[in-house]
Design an enzyme around this catalytic site. Structure first.
Site, PDB file in Angstrom:
ATOM      1  N   ILE A  96       0.834  -1.204   0.000  1.00  0.00           N
ATOM      2  CA  ILE A  96       0.000   0.000   0.000  1.00  0.00           C
ATOM      3  C   ILE A  96       0.868   1.253   0.000  1.00  0.00           C
ATOM      4  CG2 ILE A  96      -1.931  -1.195   1.089  1.00  0.00           C
ATOM      5  CD1 ILE A  96      -1.096   0.086   3.766  1.00  0.00           C
ATOM      6  N   HIS A 112      -4.012  -4.192  -3.424  1.00  0.00           N
ATOM      7  CA  HIS A 112      -4.542  -4.054  -2.057  1.00  0.00           C
ATOM      8  C   HIS A 112      -4.784  -2.597  -1.663  1.00  0.00           C
ATOM      9  CE1 HIS A 112      -2.909  -8.283  -0.824  1.00  0.00           C
ATOM     10  NE2 HIS A 112      -4.007  -8.342  -1.539  1.00  0.00           N
TER      11      HIS A 112
HETATM   12  P1  NAD Z   1       4.645 -10.577   4.282  1.00  0.00           P
HETATM   13  O1  NAD Z   1       4.993  -9.559   5.312  1.00  0.00           O
HETATM   14  O2  NAD Z   1       3.663 -11.612   4.619  1.00  0.00           O
HETATM   15  O3  NAD Z   1       5.989 -11.320   3.857  1.00  0.00           O
HETATM   16  C1  NAD Z   1       7.144 -10.601   3.587  1.00  0.00           C
HETATM   17  C2  NAD Z   1       8.091 -11.496   2.828  1.00  0.00           C
HETATM   18  O4  NAD Z   1       9.206 -10.714   2.448  1.00  0.00           O
HETATM   19  C3  NAD Z   1       8.618 -12.681   3.641  1.00  0.00           C
HETATM   20  O5  NAD Z   1       8.505 -13.849   2.859  1.00  0.00           O
HETATM   21  C4  NAD Z   1      10.077 -12.321   3.903  1.00  0.00           C
HETATM   22  O6  NAD Z   1      10.917 -13.460   3.899  1.00  0.00           O
HETATM   23  C5  NAD Z   1      10.395 -11.418   2.716  1.00  0.00           C
HETATM   24  N1  NAD Z   1      11.437 -10.426   2.984  1.00  0.00           N
HETATM   25  C6  NAD Z   1      11.623  -9.706   4.120  1.00  0.00           C
HETATM   26  N2  NAD Z   1      12.652  -8.860   3.972  1.00  0.00           N
HETATM   27  C7  NAD Z   1      13.121  -9.047   2.710  1.00  0.00           C
HETATM   28  C8  NAD Z   1      14.175  -8.470   1.959  1.00  0.00           C
HETATM   29  N3  NAD Z   1      14.970  -7.510   2.470  1.00  0.00           N
HETATM   30  N4  NAD Z   1      14.389  -8.910   0.693  1.00  0.00           N
HETATM   31  C9  NAD Z   1      13.599  -9.886   0.160  1.00  0.00           C
HETATM   32  N5  NAD Z   1      12.590 -10.462   0.814  1.00  0.00           N
HETATM   33  C10 NAD Z   1      12.342 -10.040   2.075  1.00  0.00           C
HETATM   34  O7  NAD Z   1       4.258  -9.762   2.986  1.00  0.00           O
HETATM   35  P2  NAD Z   1       3.124  -9.961   1.919  1.00  0.00           P
HETATM   36  O8  NAD Z   1       3.233 -11.337   1.372  1.00  0.00           O
HETATM   37  O9  NAD Z   1       3.264  -8.802   1.005  1.00  0.00           O
HETATM   38  O10 NAD Z   1       1.752  -9.826   2.726  1.00  0.00           O
HETATM   39  C11 NAD Z   1       1.568  -8.720   3.588  1.00  0.00           C
HETATM   40  C12 NAD Z   1       0.251  -7.974   3.419  1.00  0.00           C
HETATM   41  O11 NAD Z   1       0.291  -6.845   4.311  1.00  0.00           O
HETATM   42  C13 NAD Z   1       0.099  -7.392   2.030  1.00  0.00           C
HETATM   43  O12 NAD Z   1      -1.177  -7.698   1.614  1.00  0.00           O
HETATM   44  C14 NAD Z   1       0.236  -5.870   2.173  1.00  0.00           C
HETATM   45  O13 NAD Z   1      -0.899  -5.192   1.675  1.00  0.00           O
HETATM   46  C15 NAD Z   1       0.295  -5.592   3.651  1.00  0.00           C
HETATM   47  N6  NAD Z   1       1.548  -4.841   4.021  1.00  0.00           N
HETATM   48  C16 NAD Z   1       2.023  -3.871   3.185  1.00  0.00           C
HETATM   49  C17 NAD Z   1       3.197  -3.193   3.506  1.00  0.00           C
HETATM   50  C18 NAD Z   1       3.708  -2.115   2.562  1.00  0.00           C
HETATM   51  O14 NAD Z   1       2.911  -1.488   1.865  1.00  0.00           O
HETATM   52  N7  NAD Z   1       5.020  -1.887   2.481  1.00  0.00           N
HETATM   53  C19 NAD Z   1       3.894  -3.515   4.664  1.00  0.00           C
HETATM   54  C20 NAD Z   1       3.374  -4.506   5.506  1.00  0.00           C
HETATM   55  C21 NAD Z   1       2.191  -5.171   5.176  1.00  0.00           C
END
Ligand code: NAD
Length: 237
Positions: A96, A112
């Protein structure tokens, strides 16, 4: 000789933004920034406690707008690849945040929703927002308070752009998932749709997720994403 790639679909998750300073979601214990997801990321949670939900997304918005949060080399590599690649390229993000667009990505599907948008509960019209959203915020179409919610897809709701996403998956010859745990449906099943379309499927992640991709590359997104996409460009001449 392998056919040149014509159509690539990339799915990104919270892991691509982790090195920009935004916490991932499931990495620790199923909490999102210290909150249970049913409290802050479901329609029922919003009905039960709107002030808590407004404040949760206000905090996320303030964080995204703070000067220390910037795109990292993984976001930049995808924007460069979109510019340089001559075939079709579709970038789908579960995130997001706005780091892909800030890095220069143009053709981007936020499945999302987006933290810098809000939506009217009546008209479904979507508006930009950079300040805090509170119950008292007057809706720009209804002109009354209490009608606005964050433009975020919560658990139990239908993700956005699914028609376009399904078409892209049906027609791709390479599918790459970056920094996603594969825990959130339907994004977790995209690689299977791509496989049915006979695409090669690749996962780029910090760690093993146990999913059935054809190829896995492990490491930090800021390192493996630029290397992977530069590799495609140099092998496609
Ligand atoms: P998740 O948090 O479930 O999984 C994160 C994945 O990223 C893990 O598999 C982990 O091993 C990997 N990871 C962590 N650090 C990394 C790096 N430096 N390099 C490569 N890989 C790395 O994430 P998801 O599958 O996107 O599901 C989370 C849900 O929550 C999404 O639907 C999203 O909308 C929301 N969310 C969004 C944000 C954002 O916008 N940045 C942040 C947190 C959650």
């Amino acid at each position: 000789m392998r056919k040149p790639l014509q159509s690539i679909v990339v799915l990104t998750g919270a892991g691509i933004s982790a090195e920009s300073g935004i916490q991932t979601f499931r990495a620790a214990d199923g909490l999102w920034e210290n909150h249970r997801v049913d409290e802050v990321a479901t329609p029922e949670g919003f009905e039960r406690n709107p002030p808590l939900v407004y404040e949760f997304y206000n905090q996320r918005r303030r964080q995204i707008l703070s000067p220390e949060i910037r795109p990292n080399p993984a976001h930049s590599a995808l924007a460069k690849f979109e510019h340089d690649f001559l075939g079709n390229f579709v970038l789908i993000t579960q995130n997001i945040d706005n780091l892909h667009e800030r890095a220069g990505s143009k053709k981007l599907l936020h499945m999302h929703g987006e933290i810098l948008k809000m939506r009217c509960l009546n008209s479904k019209l979507v508006f930009d927002i950079r300040e805090d959203l509170v119950f008292e915020t007057e809706c720009r179409c209804c002109r009354s308070p209490g009608n606005l919610r964050p433009h975020i897809v919560w658990f139990g709701e239908m993700p956005l752009h699914m028609h376009e996403i399904n078409l892209a998956l049906k027609g791709c010859d390479l599918f790459v998932a970056i920094g996603t745990s594969g825990n959130v449906y339907p994004a977790s099943g995209f690689y299977q749709s791509a496989k049915i379309a006979r695409a090669h499927t690749v996962e780029l992640n910090l760690e093993v997720t146990g999913s059935g991709f054809d190829e896995h590359v492990y490491g930090k997104a800021s390192e493996i994403v630029p290397a992977f996409f530069e590799g495609i460009l140099s092998s496609s001449g």
